[in-house]
Design a protein around this motif. Structure first.
Motif, PDB file in Angstrom:
ATOM      1  N   HIS A  68       0.923  -0.990   0.032  1.00 28.92           N
ATOM      2  CA  HIS A  68      -0.073   0.032   0.016  1.00 28.92           C
ATOM      3  C   HIS A  68       0.890   1.164  -0.097  1.00 28.92           C
ATOM      4  CE1 HIS A  68      -2.840   3.038   1.471  1.00 28.92           C
ATOM      5  NE2 HIS A  68      -3.810   2.262   0.952  1.00 28.92           N
ATOM      6  N   PRO A  69       0.597   2.270  -0.993  1.00 33.14           N
ATOM      7  CA  PRO A  69       1.323   3.447  -0.989  1.00 33.14           C
ATOM      8  C   PRO A  69       1.352   4.271   0.133  1.00 33.14           C
ATOM      9  CG  PRO A  69      -0.547   3.879  -2.217  1.00 33.14           C
ATOM     10  CD  PRO A  69      -0.722   2.203  -1.823  1.00 33.14           C
ATOM     11  N   LEU A  70       0.333   4.224   1.106  1.00 31.84           N
ATOM     12  CA  LEU A  70       0.417   5.163   2.303  1.00 31.84           C
ATOM     13  C   LEU A  70       0.889   4.327   3.512  1.00 31.84           C
ATOM     14  CD1 LEU A  70      -0.454   7.425   4.014  1.00 31.84           C
ATOM     15  CD2 LEU A  70      -2.671   6.552   4.254  1.00 31.84           C
ATOM     16  N   ILE A  71       0.128   3.071   3.926  1.00 29.02           N
ATOM     17  CA  ILE A  71       0.444   2.414   5.333  1.00 29.02           C
ATOM     18  C   ILE A  71       1.742   1.574   4.816  1.00 29.02           C
ATOM     19  CG2 ILE A  71      -0.369   0.572   6.552  1.00 29.02           C
ATOM     20  CD1 ILE A  71      -3.372   1.558   5.950  1.00 29.02           C
ATOM     21  N   GLY A  72       2.014   0.794   3.837  1.00 27.24           N
ATOM     22  CA  GLY A  72       3.133  -0.014   3.652  1.00 27.24           C
ATOM     23  C   GLY A  72       4.340   0.973   3.347  1.00 27.24           C
ATOM     24  N   GLY A  73       4.268   2.228   2.820  1.00 29.70           N
ATOM     25  CA  GLY A  73       5.205   3.174   2.774  1.00 29.70           C
ATOM     26  C   GLY A  73       5.688   3.855   4.024  1.00 29.70           C
ATOM     27  N   LEU A  74       4.656   4.166   4.824  1.00 29.92           N
ATOM     28  CA  LEU A  74       5.023   4.796   6.153  1.00 29.92           C
ATOM     29  C   LEU A  74       5.404   3.652   6.927  1.00 29.92           C
ATOM     30  CD1 LEU A  74       1.701   6.862   6.925  1.00 29.92           C
ATOM     31  CD2 LEU A  74       4.138   7.772   6.316  1.00 29.92           C
ATOM     32  N   LEU A  75       5.256   2.425   6.848  1.00 30.19           N
ATOM     33  CA  LEU A  75       5.548   1.272   7.849  1.00 30.19           C
ATOM     34  C   LEU A  75       7.174   1.138   7.394  1.00 30.19           C
ATOM     35  CD1 LEU A  75       3.106  -1.496   8.101  1.00 30.19           C
ATOM     36  CD2 LEU A  75       3.984  -0.390   9.863  1.00 30.19           C
ATOM     37  N   ARG A  76       7.609   1.403   6.148  1.00 27.97           N
ATOM     38  CA  ARG A  76       8.984   1.160   5.591  1.00 27.97           C
ATOM     39  C   ARG A  76       9.651   2.449   6.091  1.00 27.97           C
ATOM     40  NH1 ARG A  76       6.072  -1.026   1.409  1.00 27.97           N
ATOM     41  NH2 ARG A  76       6.088   0.696   0.288  1.00 27.97           N
ATOM     42  N   LEU A  77       9.328   3.633   5.797  1.00 28.38           N
ATOM     43  CA  LEU A  77      10.071   4.901   5.877  1.00 28.38           C
ATOM     44  C   LEU A  77       9.819   5.623   7.323  1.00 28.38           C
ATOM     45  CD1 LEU A  77       8.837   6.370   2.446  1.00 28.38           C
ATOM     46  CD2 LEU A  77      11.368   5.283   3.115  1.00 28.38           C
ATOM     47  N   GLU A  78       8.867   5.438   8.099  1.00 29.80           N
ATOM     48  CA  GLU A  78       8.690   5.954   9.197  1.00 29.80           C
ATOM     49  C   GLU A  78       8.062   5.025  10.170  1.00 29.80           C
ATOM     50  OE1 GLU A  78       6.289   9.574   9.457  1.00 29.80           O
ATOM     51  OE2 GLU A  78       7.033  10.323   7.594  1.00 29.80           O
ATOM     52  N   PRO A  79       8.646   3.934  10.378  1.00 29.66           N
ATOM     53  CA  PRO A  79       7.906   2.869  11.259  1.00 29.66           C
ATOM     54  C   PRO A  79       7.684   3.392  12.891  1.00 29.66           C
ATOM     55  CG  PRO A  79      10.155   2.224  10.863  1.00 29.66           C
ATOM     56  CD  PRO A  79       9.866   3.409  10.012  1.00 29.66           C
ATOM     57  N   GLU A  80       8.603   4.231  13.181  1.00 28.08           N
ATOM     58  CA  GLU A  80       8.609   4.897  14.604  1.00 28.08           C
ATOM     59  C   GLU A  80       7.380   5.672  14.704  1.00 28.08           C
ATOM     60  OE1 GLU A  80      10.729   7.849  12.225  1.00 28.08           O
ATOM     61  OE2 GLU A  80      10.989   5.725  12.473  1.00 28.08           O
ATOM     62  N   THR A  81       6.805   6.262  13.620  1.00 26.79           N
ATOM     63  CA  THR A  81       5.645   7.172  13.710  1.00 26.79           C
ATOM     64  C   THR A  81       4.522   6.267  13.484  1.00 26.79           C
ATOM     65  OG1 THR A  81       7.236   8.978  12.621  1.00 26.79           O
ATOM     66  CG2 THR A  81       4.961   9.154  12.687  1.00 26.79           C
ATOM     67  N   MET A  82       4.648   5.190  12.709  1.00 27.83           N
ATOM     68  CA  MET A  82       3.297   4.570  12.455  1.00 27.83           C
ATOM     69  C   MET A  82       3.176   3.726  13.867  1.00 27.83           C
ATOM     70  SD  MET A  82       1.487   4.671   9.871  1.00 27.83           S
ATOM     71  CE  MET A  82       0.634   3.064   9.775  1.00 27.83           C
ATOM     72  N   LEU A  83       4.165   3.265  14.348  1.00 24.39           N
ATOM     73  CA  LEU A  83       3.914   2.406  15.450  1.00 24.39           C
ATOM     74  C   LEU A  83       2.698   2.787  16.502  1.00 24.39           C
ATOM     75  CD1 LEU A  83       5.007  -0.193  16.972  1.00 24.39           C
ATOM     76  CD2 LEU A  83       6.744   1.216  18.263  1.00 24.39           C
ATOM     77  N   PRO A  84       2.660   3.991  16.784  1.00 21.25           N
ATOM     78  CA  PRO A  84       1.667   4.163  17.840  1.00 21.25           C
ATOM     79  C   PRO A  84       0.055   4.222  17.375  1.00 21.25           C
ATOM     80  CG  PRO A  84       3.092   5.746  17.708  1.00 21.25           C
ATOM     81  CD  PRO A  84       3.513   4.972  16.916  1.00 21.25           C
ATOM     82  N   TYR A  85      -0.044   4.293  15.971  1.00 16.37           N
ATOM     83  CA  TYR A  85      -1.158   3.912  15.381  1.00 16.37           C
ATOM     84  C   TYR A  85      -1.544   2.526  14.902  1.00 16.37           C
ATOM     85  CZ  TYR A  85      -0.787   8.964  14.699  1.00 16.37           C
ATOM     86  OH  TYR A  85      -0.567  10.177  14.803  1.00 16.37           O
ATOM     87  N   LEU A  86      -0.531   1.315  15.241  1.00 16.41           N
ATOM     88  CA  LEU A  86      -0.943   0.292  15.090  1.00 16.41           C
ATOM     89  C   LEU A  86      -0.780  -0.426  16.737  1.00 16.41           C
ATOM     90  CD1 LEU A  86       1.227  -0.441  11.938  1.00 16.41           C
ATOM     91  CD2 LEU A  86      -1.190  -0.559  12.105  1.00 16.41           C
ATOM     92  N   THR A  87      -0.488   0.314  17.594  1.00 17.43           N
ATOM     93  CA  THR A  87      -0.335  -0.471  18.825  1.00 17.43           C
ATOM     94  C   THR A  87      -1.195   0.545  19.922  1.00 17.43           C
ATOM     95  OG1 THR A  87       1.761   0.913  19.375  1.00 17.43           O
ATOM     96  CG2 THR A  87       1.967  -1.286  18.412  1.00 17.43           C
ATOM     97  N   LEU A  88      -0.501   1.535  20.611  1.00 14.56           N
ATOM     98  CA  LEU A  88      -1.108   2.180  21.626  1.00 14.56           C
ATOM     99  C   LEU A  88      -2.379   2.743  21.345  1.00 14.56           C
ATOM    100  CD1 LEU A  88       2.440   3.252  23.452  1.00 14.56           C
ATOM    101  CD2 LEU A  88       0.782   1.256  24.013  1.00 14.56           C
TER     102      LEU A  88
END
Length: 196
Positions: free
Chosen positions: A101-121
């Motif tokens: 996915h261009p948004l979610i997959g891209g952010l998981l690759r490029l900004e994993p630390e930023t995406m982490l809270p949105y997929l966890t806490l």
């Protein structure tokens, strides 16, 4: 469709479209509510009134993207005859769709630390929506196949948590690099959960 996740009105959808484009172009870290407002052609106050803070904006964009995933996964598994086959193919499809996915997959690759809270806490709404979606499918499949009528919520939760774990940290002793490997993993480790 994800239960409890309402579709928005035209202006809200325009704001969410603008946020999606902004996040895909500049990432989450470098994007502000002002940037989204400019891209949507509305005031910052309108974004806050319609959607809320930046965190709420991100959550709403992610929920909307998950709605699209659900439609694609439903299409991928629709013709399969058994609950197990649908679950196996669904697991492979969701990994493929999110990673690509261009948004979610891209952010998981490029900004994993930023995406982490949105997929966890901070994943509460998304997590509950995905768990509810999967539990509903499992419930209907159990009835259709004459299996026990127990509550599949715990099984659905385990499946969602396992999937999110692989998305957040793909380093593993399990090879899940392609659809066939993902299917084999699901057959071996997730399918037994269906009998719970």
């Amino acid at each position: 469709m994800l239960e409890g996740v309402p579709a928005g009105d035209v202006l809200t959808e325009r704001i969410l479209d603008a946020a999606r484009e902004q996040f895909m172009t500049f990432g989450l870290r470098r994007s502000t509510v002002d940037d989204v407002a400019k891209r949507a052609g509305v005031s910052r106050v309108t974004v806050y009134r319609r959607v809320g803070s930046k965190d709420e904006l991100v959550q709403r964009v992610l929920l909307r993207e998950y709605r699209h995933f659900v439609a694609e996964v439903d299409a991928a598994v629709a013709g399969l005859p058994t609950m197990e086959e649908r679950m196996v193919e669904g697991f492979a499809a969701i990994l493929r769709l999110i990673r690509g996915h261009p948004l979610i997959g891209g952010l998981l690759r490029l900004e994993p630390e930023t995406m982490l809270p949105y997929l966890t806490l901070e994943s509460g709404p998304s997590f509950l929506a995905m768990r509810g979606y999967l539990a509903g499918h499992l419930r209907r499949a159990r009835r259709g196949e004459g299996r026990g009528a127990g509550d599949p919520t715990a099984v659905a939760e385990l499946m969602v948590r396992i999937t999110v774990s692989f998305l957040l940290n793909p380093v593993s002793c399990f090879a899940l690099d392609d659809d066939e490997q993902a299917r084999e993993f699901a057959r071996r480790y997730l399918a037994p959960l269906l009998d719970r």
